[in-house]
Design an enzyme around this catalytic site. Structure first.
Site, PDB file in Angstrom:
ATOM      1  N   LYS A  71      30.710  41.650  19.896  1.00 12.92           N
ATOM      2  CA  LYS A  71      29.456  42.307  20.293  1.00 12.92           C
ATOM      3  C   LYS A  71      29.254  43.718  19.753  1.00 12.92           C
ATOM      4  O   LYS A  71      30.184  44.470  19.561  1.00 12.92           O
ATOM      5  CB  LYS A  71      29.365  42.354  21.828  1.00 12.92           C
ATOM      6  CG  LYS A  71      29.019  40.989  22.394  1.00 12.92           C
ATOM      7  CD  LYS A  71      28.418  41.109  23.752  1.00 12.92           C
ATOM      8  CE  LYS A  71      26.933  41.414  23.671  1.00 12.92           C
ATOM      9  NZ  LYS A  71      26.407  41.711  25.000  1.00 12.92           N
ATOM     10  N   GLU A 131      19.226  51.679  25.000  1.00 16.68           N
ATOM     11  CA  GLU A 131      19.113  51.362  26.428  1.00 16.68           C
ATOM     12  C   GLU A 131      19.144  52.640  27.260  1.00 16.68           C
ATOM     13  O   GLU A 131      18.420  52.773  28.252  1.00 16.68           O
ATOM     14  CB  GLU A 131      20.251  50.428  26.843  1.00 16.68           C
ATOM     15  CG  GLU A 131      20.105  49.058  26.209  1.00 16.68           C
ATOM     16  CD  GLU A 131      21.370  48.211  26.318  1.00 16.68           C
ATOM     17  OE1 GLU A 131      21.255  46.990  26.319  1.00 16.68           O
ATOM     18  OE2 GLU A 131      22.479  48.774  26.395  1.00 16.68           O
ATOM     19  N   HIS A 158       1.445  40.451  23.117  1.00 14.39           N
ATOM     20  CA  HIS A 158       2.089  39.613  24.157  1.00 14.39           C
ATOM     21  C   HIS A 158       3.505  39.209  23.724  1.00 14.39           C
ATOM     22  O   HIS A 158       4.013  38.188  24.167  1.00 14.39           O
ATOM     23  CB  HIS A 158       1.298  38.338  24.459  1.00 14.39           C
ATOM     24  CG  HIS A 158      -0.166  38.562  24.675  1.00 14.39           C
ATOM     25  ND1 HIS A 158      -0.712  38.751  25.923  1.00 14.39           N
ATOM     26  CD2 HIS A 158      -1.200  38.656  23.796  1.00 14.39           C
ATOM     27  CE1 HIS A 158      -2.018  38.936  25.816  1.00 14.39           C
ATOM     28  NE2 HIS A 158      -2.343  38.893  24.523  1.00 14.39           N
ATOM     29  N   SER A 174      31.641  45.970  23.084  1.00 10.98           N
ATOM     30  CA  SER A 174      31.869  45.466  24.437  1.00 10.98           C
ATOM     31  C   SER A 174      33.359  45.607  24.724  1.00 10.98           C
ATOM     32  O   SER A 174      34.182  45.549  23.812  1.00 10.98           O
ATOM     33  CB  SER A 174      31.446  44.000  24.500  1.00 10.98           C
ATOM     34  OG  SER A 174      32.174  43.334  25.500  1.00 10.98           O
TER      35      SER A 174
END
Ligand code: ARG
Length: 498
Positions: A288, A295, A161, A282
């Site tokens: 970043k 992804e 979970h 970024s």
């Protein structure tokens, strides 16, 4: 001579229909641009076919020689995607006729059809793609196992979970990924057997009266046998569905691994850090470092699932026999192969350059009473029913959590008061708590496949052997195809010289 002029023009199949196609209609019909992927297979298939025609006295030595020379020269051809031909089969045949003349070249299409031809080409392409995929998968598994070897003692929480569940080690996750990829290798390995059958010589649907030898072309092209029933051979695309399904499952496995790594690389988790060459910056936030590759693995997985749906939807309502709808599934197959192979090729360096923050993993594992179940199991080993042990630990954890301290910091008095109803000796409980740590627990975790140290060691050794066994199998298959093509090429050369 009129028939020769018609045949020598690029558009060969329209004699029955009169007018040529206009540009828009041709664009709509044509699969030339996606057929570039199967051009070489089409040439090899045609070479095997004409050699068989010659060996069975259907065409002469001069004819086979001319056709083979034309086909051989086409291996280096940059096919014109804007040609007037409807597909690569028509284009190659028209070019052969142009080079070899109609008297010989016009015989290449004897006793076959584009229907058996296209299915043959797709099977040859998928067969090669499966071999490449299996090798890439084995490389990735090998990388996972060698990383697991380095992290057999890297303690971390295991999650259910997405909540901390038990204490474990990083190698256990890596080996779980390896095992899921082994199943993918296995699925593809089995699918290969069903792909590796030749439909060539089935004709348009019902076979031919010309005395061909289907077994011989199958053999020349390295197939294990033929798809016997000519209706089945030309109609079915279930082998495509099987392949794309296996790859869709593989991609979901890779996508789940990617998701774990995305989570673990957040600053909140900081369990791992992707190397700079694998990450993307970024455009506005200089601090970043984004896990774009992971992804994209998730995103590209959706694309493959979409391809599977598109293929299933195309096939499900089709009457038996070739239908042009089937042309549409080809780009989905090529894309499926390209996505899965490239994903495996980028995941490997990602794994090799991964920085593992062992301290952070250990800190997370130590903070949250993850040894509660291990303590309960020790009570069980002292004859206390599991339900009672569970209750004792639940109470102890609750008290420790409220007091913001570790289990080992609970006093005998506290334990006594908390477990009095159970009539279990508080001294025994206290002594077990004092002597249980994540490390002692992982030493004692002995069930097959568990996080225990011994099990990690055993599984790593076993998986290395398993990789080697699969490697031997895929190499053997690779070689069967390579040998068949080398023999075919030898035959072509001999016939071209004679
Ligand atoms: N371009 C076609 C395809 O990709 C080849 C087969 C065409 N057959 C036919 N009978 N029209 O499926």
């Amino acid at each position: 001579m009129l028939y020769i002029t018609i045949l020598e023009s690029m558009v060969m199949y329209r004699s029955r229909l009169g007018n040529d196609l206009n540009k828009i209609t041709l664009d709509y019909l044509s699969s030339i641009s996606e057929d570039i992927e199967i051009a070489l297979y089409d040439i090899l298939g045609s070479q095997a076919h004409v050699i068989m025609l010659y060996e069975n006295k259907i065409i002469t030595k001069t004819e086979v020689k001319k056709i083979l020379s034309a086909l051989e020269s086409l291996k280096k051809e940059k096919f014109d995607k804007k040609s007037d031909a409807e597909d690569i089969h028509e284009l190659i045949e028209s070019l052969v006729i142009k080079k070899a003349g109609t008297a010989s070249g016009g015989k290449m299409h004897t006793a076959r059809s584009r229907n058996d031809q296209v299915s043959l080409d797709i099977r040859m392409k998928i067969r090669d793609d499966i071999n490449v995929l299996c090798n890439c998968l084995l490389d990735t598994i090998e990388t996972l196992v060698s990383l697991a070897k380095q992290h057999q003692k890297t303690v971390m929480p295991l999650y259910t979970h997405l909540q901390q569940a038990q204490a474990g080690v990083f190698s256990h996750y890596l080996l779980a990924y390896a095992d899921s990829l082994f199943r993918d290798v296995d699925r593809l390995y089995v699918t290969y057997g069903r792909v590796n059958e030749s439909p060539l010589g089935a004709g348009p649907i019902g076979g031919t009266s010309i005395p061909i030898d289907r077994q011989s072309t199958a053999k020349m092209l390295g197939f294990k046998g033929i798809v016997e029933n000519s209706i089945d051979a030309t109609s079915t695309r279930d082998f495509v569905i099987e392949y794309v399904s296996a790859v869709a499952i593989l991609m979901t496995n890779l996508s789940k691994i990617a998701e774990d790594f995305v989570i673990w690389s957040t600053s909140e988790f900081s369990f791992i850090e992707l190397s700079d060459e694998i990450s993307s910056p970024s455009s506005v936030m200089p601090q970043k470092k984004n896990p774009d590759i992971l992804e994209l693995t998730r995103g590209k997985t959706s694309e493959v699932i979409g391809h599977l749906m598109a293929i299933l939807a195309t096939v499900k309502g089709l009457a038996t026999g070739y239908g042009r709808d089937l042309q549409q599934i080809k780009p989905a197959i090529w894309s499926t192969s390209k996505i899965s192979i490239s994903t495996l090729l980028v995941l490997k360096p990602m794994l090799l350059t991964l920085r593992v923050n062992e301290k952070q993993m250990k800190k997370a594992a130590e903070g949250n009473y993850l040894i509660a179940l291990d303590v309960a199991e020790k009570l069980v080993k002292n004859g206390i029913p599991f339900r009672t042990s569970y209750k004792i630990l639940a109470q102890l954890v609750q008290r420790a959590y409220r007091a913001k301290k570790q289990l080992s910091k609970l006093s005998i008095a506290e334990i006594k008061q908390l477990i009095k109803e159970t009539r279990v000796d508080p001294k025994l409980v206290s002594q077990i708590i004092q002597t249980t740590s994540i490390f002692s627990s992982l030493k004692e975790r002995s069930s097959e496949g568990s996080s225990g140290y011994e099990e990690q060691k055993r599984m790593i050794g076993n998986r290395i052997k398993k990789v080697n066994a699969y490697r031997t199998g895929t190499t053997k298959r690779d070689n069967q195809v390579i040998t068949a093509f080398a023999n075919l090429s030898k035959k072509v050369k001999v016939l071209m010289k004679e």
